[in-house]
Scaffold this active site. Structure first.
Site, PDB file in Angstrom:
ATOM      1  N   CYS A  77       0.794  -1.230   0.000  1.00 43.30           N
ATOM      2  CA  CYS A  77       0.000   0.000   0.000  1.00 43.30           C
ATOM      3  C   CYS A  77       0.829   1.284   0.000  1.00 43.30           C
ATOM      4  CB  CYS A  77      -0.958  -0.013   1.188  1.00 43.30           C
ATOM      5  SG  CYS A  77      -2.179  -1.344   1.061  1.00 43.30           S
ATOM      6  N   LYS A 101      -9.329  -0.489  10.086  1.00 43.24           N
ATOM      7  CA  LYS A 101      -9.308  -1.428   8.974  1.00 43.24           C
ATOM      8  C   LYS A 101      -8.646  -2.716   9.440  1.00 43.24           C
ATOM      9  CE  LYS A 101      -7.715  -1.716   4.207  1.00 43.24           C
ATOM     10  NZ  LYS A 101      -7.061  -0.965   3.122  1.00 43.24           N
ATOM     11  N   LYS A 142     -14.043  -1.282   8.604  1.00 38.59           N
ATOM     12  CA  LYS A 142     -13.968  -2.154   7.438  1.00 38.59           C
ATOM     13  C   LYS A 142     -13.288  -3.452   7.812  1.00 38.59           C
ATOM     14  CE  LYS A 142     -11.494  -2.376   3.151  1.00 38.59           C
ATOM     15  NZ  LYS A 142     -10.223  -2.035   2.621  1.00 38.59           N
TER      16      LYS A 142
HETATM   17  C1  PBG Z   1      -6.788  -0.677  -0.690  1.00 42.07           C
HETATM   18  C2  PBG Z   1      -8.144  -1.201  -0.404  1.00 42.07           C
HETATM   19  C3  PBG Z   1      -8.533  -2.527  -0.179  1.00 42.07           C
HETATM   20  C4  PBG Z   1      -9.917  -2.503  -0.083  1.00 42.07           C
HETATM   21  C5  PBG Z   1     -10.318  -1.184  -0.198  1.00 42.07           C
HETATM   22  N1  PBG Z   1      -9.199  -0.390  -0.374  1.00 42.07           N
HETATM   23  C6  PBG Z   1      -7.731  -3.770  -0.149  1.00 42.07           C
HETATM   24  C7  PBG Z   1      -6.893  -4.035   1.043  1.00 42.07           C
HETATM   25  O1  PBG Z   1      -6.766  -3.234   1.950  1.00 42.07           O
HETATM   26  O2  PBG Z   1      -6.270  -5.100   1.079  1.00 42.07           O
HETATM   27  C8  PBG Z   1     -10.804  -3.691   0.100  1.00 42.07           C
HETATM   28  C9  PBG Z   1     -12.209  -3.466  -0.339  1.00 42.07           C
HETATM   29  C10 PBG Z   1     -12.976  -4.706  -0.573  1.00 42.07           C
HETATM   30  O3  PBG Z   1     -12.544  -5.834  -0.282  1.00 42.07           O
HETATM   31  O4  PBG Z   1     -14.105  -4.564  -1.066  1.00 42.07           O
HETATM   32  N2  PBG Z   1      -5.952  -0.541   0.379  1.00 42.07           N
HETATM   33 ZN    ZN Z   2      -3.810  -0.438  -0.308  1.00 43.64          ZN
END
Ligand code: PBG
Ligand code: ZN
Length: 333
Positions: free
Chosen positions: A135, A204, A257
């Site tokens: 990321c 998250k 999330k």
């Molecule tokens: C990017 C991001 C992710 C998701 C949203 N933004 C992937 C992750 O963090 O691995 C996941 C969204 C989804 O699964 O619908 N960082």
């Molecule tokens: Zn990411």
């Protein structure tokens, strides 16, 4: 004659629940279209929409098709979209993520031109733009190759400013770097974008439910995992503290999330006082779709129940791949 004294019956029987006419009046919460945010994937390399196999009913859209998709959602009553980009070029520094002619920057301009009222939110992260799939910027740490926090902050500032320049109303930093909200707020203000809001992916979790998203956004990583910058599913105190810290740093909207498995955390984060978004992620979408396709669950009932419960737990906003579909049903209701 035997007289039965009425006090042997409970006085507060739930009579109300038996009247179908009265039920709607007593409903504690109702889902509305204003609650919903539709995530959209824009792919720089395609010229026609492309189905995402792991997410039946979802597509990657070409840049020249995205404004039309936004216009359709607007007609259905959806007022906000969250844009993800799939770029042509990936490199270790994610340079295409802050290119003024990058995929998201072009998409934002097109959506704003076609549907000016649509609230455009952009995902600010580098995992779709780095060749290693992490990321942000990675480098040697004392535990081997991993994300470098402070160098990555500067990258996020550049990405967010480029999105704001393109016309984004809200930027949504999703990589859980330490100090990210404070850094972004200062960078945006200094660049003249003090009116651009920050919706932080503040809580998250490191979740298996992001699986289908990796196909959708082409963002799988080539080594390691994201557990060093995302929260482990069992930690609720840490999860709440993360959102509190982002609130203190100046976030405008917090986020939890995934959504459905983390309703306890969501209801706690809602007490912080800022608006809270819940992200019903790709895996939550795909689980319902797969079961419905097999005839194992009733699709509409399951979707509406999942969203209603997310709202009940405290979400002011729900980011959901069901947004367009649900908007139609709310019209019927
Ligand atoms: C990017 C991001 C992710 C998701 C949203 N933004 C992937 C992750 O963090 O691995 C996941 C969204 C989804 O699964 O619908 N960082
Ligand atoms: Zn990411």
């Amino acid at each position: 004659m035997v007289v039965v004294h009425t006090s042997i019956f409970p006085k507060r029987r739930m009579r109300r629940a038996r009247s179908r006419n009265i039920q709607p009046l007593l409903r504690e919460i109702s889902l509305t279209k204003n609650d919903l945010i539709a995530p959209l994937f824009v792919d720089e390399m395609i010229t026609a929409q492309k189905p995402i196999d792991a997410m039946p009913g979802q597509f990657r859209y070409p840049i020249n098709g995205i404004a039309g998709v936004a216009a359709d959602l607007w007609k259905k009553g959806i007022r906000a979209v969250l844009l993800f980009g799939i770029p042509k070029v990936k490199d270790p520094e994610a340079t295409s993520a802050y290119d003024p002619e990058g995929v998201v920057q072009q998409a934002v301009r097109r959506v704003k031109a076609e549907v000016p009222g649509m609230v455009v939110i952009t995902d600010v992260c580098a995992c779709e733009y780095t060749d290693h799939g992490h990321c942000g910027i990675v480098g040697k740490t004392r535990n081997g190759m991993d994300l470098l926090n402070d160098v990555s902050l500067l990258l996020m500032d550049k990405i967010a400013i480029s999105h704001a320049k393109a016309g984004a109303d809200i930027v949504a930093p999703s990589c859980m770097l330490d100090g990210m909200v404070a850094s972004l707020r200062t960078a945006l203000d200094d660049a003249g974008f003090d009116e651009v809001l920050i919706m932080s992916y503040s809580t998250k979790f490191s979740s298996a439910l992001y699986g289908p998203f990796r196909e959708a956004a082409g963002s799988g990583y080539s080594f390691g995992d994201r557990s060093t910058y995302q929260i482990t599913p069992g930690n609720s105190r840490e999860a709440i503290l993360e959102s509190q810290m982002d609130a203190d740093e100046g976030a405008d909207i917090l986020m939890v999330k995934p959504a459905g498995l983390y309703l306890d955390v969501l209801s706690e984060v809602a007490t912080i006082g800022l608006p809270v978004a819940a992200y019903q992620v790709s895996g939550e979408y795909s689980m319902i779709k797969a079961a419905a396709q097999n005839g194992w669950l009733k699709e509409k009932e399951t979707i509406l129940e999942s969203l209603t419960c997310i709202k009940r737990a405290g979400a002011d906003l729900i980011i959901t791949y069901f947004a367009g579909e649900v908007a139609g049903w709310l019209d019927e209701a």
